[in-house]
Design an enzyme around this catalytic site. Structure first.
Site, PDB file in Angstrom:
ATOM      1  CE1 TYR A 189      -6.300  -6.415  -9.586  1.00 49.53           C
ATOM      2  CE2 TYR A 189      -4.170  -7.469  -9.316  1.00 49.53           C
ATOM      3  CZ  TYR A 189      -4.926  -6.331  -9.445  1.00 49.53           C
ATOM      4  OH  TYR A 189      -4.322  -5.099  -9.439  1.00 49.53           O
ATOM      5  CD  GLU A 200      -4.030  -5.382  -2.338  1.00 50.32           C
ATOM      6  OE1 GLU A 200      -2.865  -4.951  -2.295  1.00 50.32           O
ATOM      7  OE2 GLU A 200      -4.970  -4.756  -2.867  1.00 50.32           O
ATOM      8  CG  HIS A 202       1.799  -2.084  -3.867  1.00 48.43           C
ATOM      9  ND1 HIS A 202       1.150  -2.149  -2.647  1.00 48.43           N
ATOM     10  CD2 HIS A 202       0.826  -2.196  -4.817  1.00 48.43           C
ATOM     11  CE1 HIS A 202      -0.155  -2.303  -2.848  1.00 48.43           C
ATOM     12  NE2 HIS A 202      -0.384  -2.322  -4.144  1.00 48.43           N
ATOM     13  CG  ASN A 219      -2.389   0.499   0.660  1.00 48.94           C
ATOM     14  OD1 ASN A 219      -2.496   1.593   0.115  1.00 48.94           O
ATOM     15  ND2 ASN A 219      -3.411  -0.311   0.863  1.00 48.94           N
ATOM     16  NE  ARG A 220      -2.100   4.879  -3.739  1.00 47.87           N
ATOM     17  CZ  ARG A 220      -2.744   3.811  -4.187  1.00 47.87           C
ATOM     18  NH1 ARG A 220      -3.204   2.903  -3.336  1.00 47.87           N
ATOM     19  NH2 ARG A 220      -2.937   3.630  -5.484  1.00 47.87           N
ATOM     20  CG  HIS A 267      -1.781  -6.674  -5.604  1.00 48.88           C
ATOM     21  ND1 HIS A 267      -2.901  -6.554  -6.384  1.00 48.88           N
ATOM     22  CD2 HIS A 267      -1.520  -5.428  -5.136  1.00 48.88           C
ATOM     23  CE1 HIS A 267      -3.297  -5.296  -6.408  1.00 48.88           C
ATOM     24  NE2 HIS A 267      -2.475  -4.588  -5.651  1.00 48.88           N
ATOM     25  CD  GLN A 270      -6.549  -0.737   0.197  1.00 46.49           C
ATOM     26  OE1 GLN A 270      -6.322  -0.546   1.386  1.00 46.49           O
ATOM     27  NE2 GLN A 270      -6.779   0.254  -0.639  1.00 46.49           N
TER      28      GLN A 270
END
Length: 340
Positions: free
Chosen positions: A183, A304, A107, A80-81, A181, A276
């Site tokens: 999907y 996540e 990331h 994340n940020r 990560h 997340q």
């Protein structure tokens, strides 16, 4: 249980990328690359027993090199940020690589763990098998302090459960926030939109963000908002938000997902404090997924498990700082089943 290995491709510097497939007696299987620890495919049955790949990804290494999205990869040092691409720890400011908007770090930076070649050791037991992935991250790598030794263990079993255990140690205090990560689309990565699938998240609050997806203010109650997933409902809307799990530090059920058409279910267990939810809002790269399937926004979602975004700069959030002598040790499991 059995494990097979094949060459998946070569990196531009000629290093070989290998694919390791763990398959159980029913034929359900997961494939993991030594590049980025990427989960490349995951086949599980529907209510009729038909296996399908429910994970977005690529047929060749080129896809992972040229297309963004961190498909299926291990993320670190910090998932994340981090606001302003900097943080202060023990009185010293550290600067990171800017790769989110014009000022933030995302990331792990330019060359995060998603781009590492991991050492891989396989193991097989009666009802489960797995991979132990290890690598080192040097002091100063991507701006982060401390030499970090990392181990990520993937275990797949006869009950179609995929366990991911993240372990790390450091010789200097450092923020660390590891996740995967992947999907997911329970209809199949080539199937219908994930917007029509059902989701539950055991979280009473979420983290509000600004236009740069950086947390602002205190956690916000989900009650009465579009963020209330405390009971199973359709995803319906795009999300890229952190949910603060009802956390007790133990491995417990924290989210559930269901596809009505196939009957597939996914139960997520974790002992991490947050997750997340990202619905692939910008999953629109030109490089096609496996079998030539085009990328489409809102076609798959990520769950996540993590510390909240920007935690190094938010002392009011659960601490993500790992210190010498401590052990980072978290687990997340994705357990697959069917509903009649």
């Amino acid at each position: 249980m059995k494990i097979s290995t094949r060459v998946f491709g070569k990196l531009p510097d000629k290093r070989t990328v290998y694919a390791y497939t763990i398959e159980n007696e029913s034929g359900a299987k997961v494939t993991v690359l030594n590049y980025g620890g990427i989960i490349q495919s995951l086949y599980v049955p529907d209510r009729c027993g038909k296996l399908a790949d429910i994970l977005c990804g690529y047929d060749d290494i080129e896809g992972y090199l040229v297309s963004s999205g961190y498909q299926g990869a291990i993320i670190g040092r910090y998932g994340n940020r981090i606001e302003g691409a900097k943080f202060t720890l023990d009185g010293k400011e550290y600067s990171l690589f800017v790769n989110s908007g014009t000022k933030d770090s995302l990331h792990g930076g330019k060359n995060g763990f998603d781009k590492k070649i991991f050492n891989v050791e396989t193991f097989t037991k009666k009802k489960r098998a797995g991979l132990k992935l290890t690598c080192s991250s040097a002091d100063g790598e991507e701006g982060y302090p401390g030499n970090v030794e990392l181990k990520v263990t993937y275990t797949f079993d006869e009950e179609n459960r995929l366990f991911i255990r993240y372990q790390a140690e450091t010789d200097k205090a450092t923020p660390i926030n590891l996740t995967n990560h992947a999907y997911f689309n329970l209809n199949g990565y080539d199937g219908k939109s994930v917007m029509d699938q059902y989701l539950r998240i055991d979280a009473d609050t979420y983290t509000a963000v600004n236009e740069d997806l950086i947390p602002v203010g205190a956690p916000v109650p989900v009650a009465g908002t579009d963020f209330d997933f405390r009971t199973m409902r359709k995803v319906a809307l795009p999300f890229d938000h952190n949910f603060n799990l009802n956390w007790n530090g133990m491995l417990r059920v924290s989210a559930e997902m269901y596809d009505e058409e196939s009957g597939r279910t996914m139960t997520m267990m974790t002992n991490m404090p947050a997750v997340q939810l990202y619905t692939g809002c910008v999953m629109n790269g030109s490089y096609p997924f496996k079998g030539g399937v085009p990328q489409r926004p809102l076609h798959a979602l990520c769950l996540e498990t993590q510390y909240a975004p920007n935690s190094p700069n938010r002392p009011d959030f659960p601490s993500c700082i790992l210190r010498p002598g401590e052990k980072y040790d978290f687990q997340t499991a994705y357990c697959f089943g069917v509903k009649a």
